[in-house]
Design a protein around this motif. Sequence first.
Motif, PDB file in Angstrom:
ATOM      1  N   VAL A  32      36.098  35.645  46.746  1.00 20.69           N
ATOM      2  CA  VAL A  32      37.105  35.725  45.689  1.00 20.69           C
ATOM      3  C   VAL A  32      36.434  35.277  44.390  1.00 20.69           C
ATOM      4  N   ALA A  33      36.366  36.168  43.420  1.00 18.72           N
ATOM      5  CA  ALA A  33      35.658  35.870  42.161  1.00 18.72           C
ATOM      6  C   ALA A  33      36.617  35.222  41.168  1.00 18.72           C
ATOM      7  N   ASP A  34      36.997  33.970  41.443  1.00 18.46           N
ATOM      8  CA  ASP A  34      37.979  33.314  40.582  1.00 18.46           C
ATOM      9  C   ASP A  34      37.401  32.960  39.214  1.00 18.46           C
ATOM     10  N   TRP A  35      36.112  32.605  39.148  1.00 17.81           N
ATOM     11  CA  TRP A  35      35.502  32.350  37.839  1.00 17.81           C
ATOM     12  C   TRP A  35      35.478  33.622  36.995  1.00 17.81           C
ATOM     13  N   HIS A  36      35.205  34.743  37.639  1.00 26.29           N
ATOM     14  CA  HIS A  36      35.224  36.014  36.894  1.00 26.29           C
ATOM     15  C   HIS A  36      36.622  36.312  36.362  1.00 26.29           C
ATOM     16  N   GLY A  37      37.648  35.891  37.109  1.00 27.83           N
ATOM     17  CA  GLY A  37      39.013  36.077  36.627  1.00 27.83           C
ATOM     18  C   GLY A  37      39.256  35.333  35.319  1.00 27.83           C
ATOM     19  N   LEU A  38      38.602  34.182  35.179  1.00 20.62           N
ATOM     20  CA  LEU A  38      38.773  33.378  33.963  1.00 20.62           C
ATOM     21  C   LEU A  38      38.138  34.021  32.727  1.00 20.62           C
ATOM     22  N   THR A  39      37.206  34.972  32.914  1.00 24.08           N
ATOM     23  CA  THR A  39      36.544  35.568  31.740  1.00 24.08           C
ATOM     24  C   THR A  39      37.534  36.297  30.859  1.00 24.08           C
ATOM     25  N   THR A  40      38.603  36.844  31.455  1.00 23.55           N
ATOM     26  CA  THR A  40      39.619  37.528  30.643  1.00 23.55           C
ATOM     27  C   THR A  40      40.977  36.820  30.684  1.00 23.55           C
ATOM     28  N   GLU A  41      41.186  35.935  31.657  1.00 23.75           N
ATOM     29  CA  GLU A  41      42.487  35.266  31.804  1.00 23.75           C
ATOM     30  C   GLU A  41      42.377  33.763  31.598  1.00 23.75           C
ATOM     31  N   TYR A  42      41.435  33.336  30.745  1.00 21.37           N
ATOM     32  CA  TYR A  42      41.220  31.894  30.575  1.00 21.37           C
ATOM     33  C   TYR A  42      42.433  31.203  29.952  1.00 21.37           C
ATOM     34  N   GLU A  43      43.288  31.935  29.263  1.00 21.38           N
ATOM     35  CA  GLU A  43      44.476  31.324  28.653  1.00 21.38           C
ATOM     36  C   GLU A  43      45.623  31.195  29.659  1.00 21.38           C
ATOM     37  N   ASN A  44      45.553  31.935  30.773  1.00 18.17           N
ATOM     38  CA  ASN A  44      46.640  31.922  31.757  1.00 18.17           C
ATOM     39  C   ASN A  44      46.090  31.745  33.173  1.00 18.17           C
ATOM     40  N   PRO A  45      45.530  30.574  33.473  1.00 20.99           N
ATOM     41  CA  PRO A  45      44.898  30.390  34.790  1.00 20.99           C
ATOM     42  C   PRO A  45      45.859  29.966  35.894  1.00 20.99           C
ATOM     43  N   GLN A  46      47.143  29.808  35.555  1.00 19.47           N
ATOM     44  CA  GLN A  46      48.074  29.194  36.501  1.00 19.47           C
ATOM     45  C   GLN A  46      48.197  29.967  37.822  1.00 19.47           C
ATOM     46  N   LYS A  47      48.069  31.298  37.773  1.00 20.64           N
ATOM     47  CA  LYS A  47      48.316  32.106  38.966  1.00 20.64           C
ATOM     48  C   LYS A  47      47.061  32.360  39.802  1.00 20.64           C
ATOM     49  N   ILE A  48      45.904  31.929  39.313  1.00 19.37           N
ATOM     50  CA  ILE A  48      44.658  32.299  39.987  1.00 19.37           C
ATOM     51  C   ILE A  48      44.608  31.781  41.419  1.00 19.37           C
ATOM     52  N   GLU A  49      45.039  30.530  41.653  1.00 14.14           N
ATOM     53  CA  GLU A  49      44.952  29.969  43.003  1.00 14.14           C
ATOM     54  C   GLU A  49      45.787  30.770  43.997  1.00 14.14           C
ATOM     55  N   GLN A  50      47.043  31.067  43.633  1.00 13.03           N
ATOM     56  CA  GLN A  50      47.889  31.840  44.547  1.00 13.03           C
ATOM     57  C   GLN A  50      47.339  33.250  44.746  1.00 13.03           C
ATOM     58  N   HIS A  51      46.835  33.841  43.661  1.00 10.63           N
ATOM     59  CA  HIS A  51      46.226  35.171  43.771  1.00 10.63           C
ATOM     60  C   HIS A  51      45.038  35.147  44.734  1.00 10.63           C
ATOM     61  N   ALA A  52      44.289  34.047  44.714  1.00 18.50           N
ATOM     62  CA  ALA A  52      43.121  33.941  45.598  1.00 18.50           C
ATOM     63  C   ALA A  52      43.550  33.968  47.062  1.00 18.50           C
ATOM     64  N   TRP A  53      44.593  33.193  47.400  1.00 18.10           N
ATOM     65  CA  TRP A  53      45.059  33.189  48.795  1.00 18.10           C
ATOM     66  C   TRP A  53      45.645  34.546  49.169  1.00 18.10           C
ATOM     67  N   ASP A  54      46.358  35.188  48.254  1.00 16.35           N
ATOM     68  CA  ASP A  54      46.892  36.525  48.535  1.00 16.35           C
ATOM     69  C   ASP A  54      45.771  37.506  48.840  1.00 16.35           C
ATOM     70  N   LEU A  55      44.691  37.373  48.082  1.00 22.15           N
ATOM     71  CA  LEU A  55      43.546  38.260  48.256  1.00 22.15           C
ATOM     72  C   LEU A  55      42.946  38.099  49.653  1.00 22.15           C
ATOM     73  N   VAL A  56      42.726  36.848  50.056  1.00 21.69           N
ATOM     74  CA  VAL A  56      42.126  36.588  51.363  1.00 21.69           C
ATOM     75  C   VAL A  56      43.026  37.105  52.482  1.00 21.69           C
ATOM     76  N   ILE A  57      44.329  36.893  52.352  1.00 26.93           N
ATOM     77  CA  ILE A  57      45.266  37.381  53.378  1.00 26.93           C
ATOM     78  C   ILE A  57      45.203  38.898  53.475  1.00 26.93           C
ATOM     79  N   ASP A  58      45.126  39.583  52.339  1.00 19.65           N
ATOM     80  CA  ASP A  58      45.030  41.045  52.369  1.00 19.65           C
ATOM     81  C   ASP A  58      43.725  41.502  53.021  1.00 19.65           C
ATOM     82  N   TRP A  59      42.633  40.769  52.766  1.00 19.32           N
ATOM     83  CA  TRP A  59      41.363  41.120  53.418  1.00 19.32           C
ATOM     84  C   TRP A  59      41.491  40.999  54.937  1.00 19.32           C
TER      85      TRP A  59
END
Length: 391
Positions: A32-59
């Motif tokens: 899960v490239a969470d740091w890469h997510g911050l390159t464009t979403e650095y102002e709105n990081p609140q959802k990254i953690e939940q998105h990360a778990w959603d991603l792993v579950i989908d995998w």
Amino acid sequence: MRATGSLHLGHYHGVLKNWVRLQHEYECFFFVADWHGLTTEYENPQKIEQHAWDLVIDWLAAGVNPGSATLFIQSQVPEHAELHLLLSMMTPLSWLERVPTYKDQQEKLREKDLSTYGFLGYPLLQSADILAYRAGQVPVGADQVAHVELTREVARRFNHLYGREPGFEEAVEAAIKKMGKKQAKIYVGHRRQYQEKGDETALETARALVDSQQNITLGDKERLLGDLEGGGKVILPEPQALLTPASKMPGLDGQKMSKSYGNFISMREEPAEVDSKIRRMPTDPARVRRTDAGNPDNCPVWQFHMVYSDEPTRQWVREGCTSAGIGCLDCKKPIIEAVQEELEPIRKRAEEHLRNPDLVRTIVAEGCEEAREAARATLEEVRASMGLNYR
């Protein structure tokens, strides 16, 4: 994969089905490239953690198996950041500015302030992601080949700058002697053929000879390969792009399937919603009435048939549509059935993991430790080659 939330059929057909196949053919690292997510979403990081778990579950729901591949979260392996920092010391700024997606993304995302160091440097972070594991191949789409090429250039420059360890020539000669007289003579002969005459066949033969040696260390093999090509020790091997087959999964409106277009079916879409979305799909605009003949080539539903239907079904659709023998809802029924059949096991596996979040966290924690172990070995050698091994 960036942490942008739950995945859809475009991701499944474009990436995950390929990952499921590759995990049985190679040693694979998926993160899960969470740091890469911050390159464009650095102002709105609140959802990254939940998105990360959603991603792993989908995998996991798609069939990625933690017993066959290593699954982890980028930010939990700090070696990525350290290698990125060290590589940034010797990477020319112009290399990053010429990456095709740099200006392209700035144009597409004008509403965001992307004049940041992180955004400029994200291709180099990608290089660190790859080089930390000394990856031989990187599964990418055609639009990402330039990023792999940058990684190759960075590795080449690093090896050129830092690959000549003290006493390199003496170490090479010692390694040649370990091969035995006969093998050493063959190696030296092929090396001369390549270095003096540019004989590519001699180069390949010498490489194969080095790879086949059982009585020399991995370090000695890297020295011999570096010596063979006229460089130094290969500390960071150059990866190859492993082109992923282009996704043929269209969106509900015929465009590329994308959340931003609102034309997607998610991998965990409820059955009733799948049914409703496909029933509402636009069709050939020429078919205003049931009795009007249509042209499947002008219909988004036909693109779904190209993904899901066998040849007899496609023939039935084409004949029925062009003769007005079937209606649009008749045409959509086989698609609804095929998509529901595909998603049913995915939904079930996802539900199992949603009921057991501790298991998902354990899988990721174990994957992070495996990834760290592999990345640590690379960083130890990188530090030593740069004079940072304080022992």
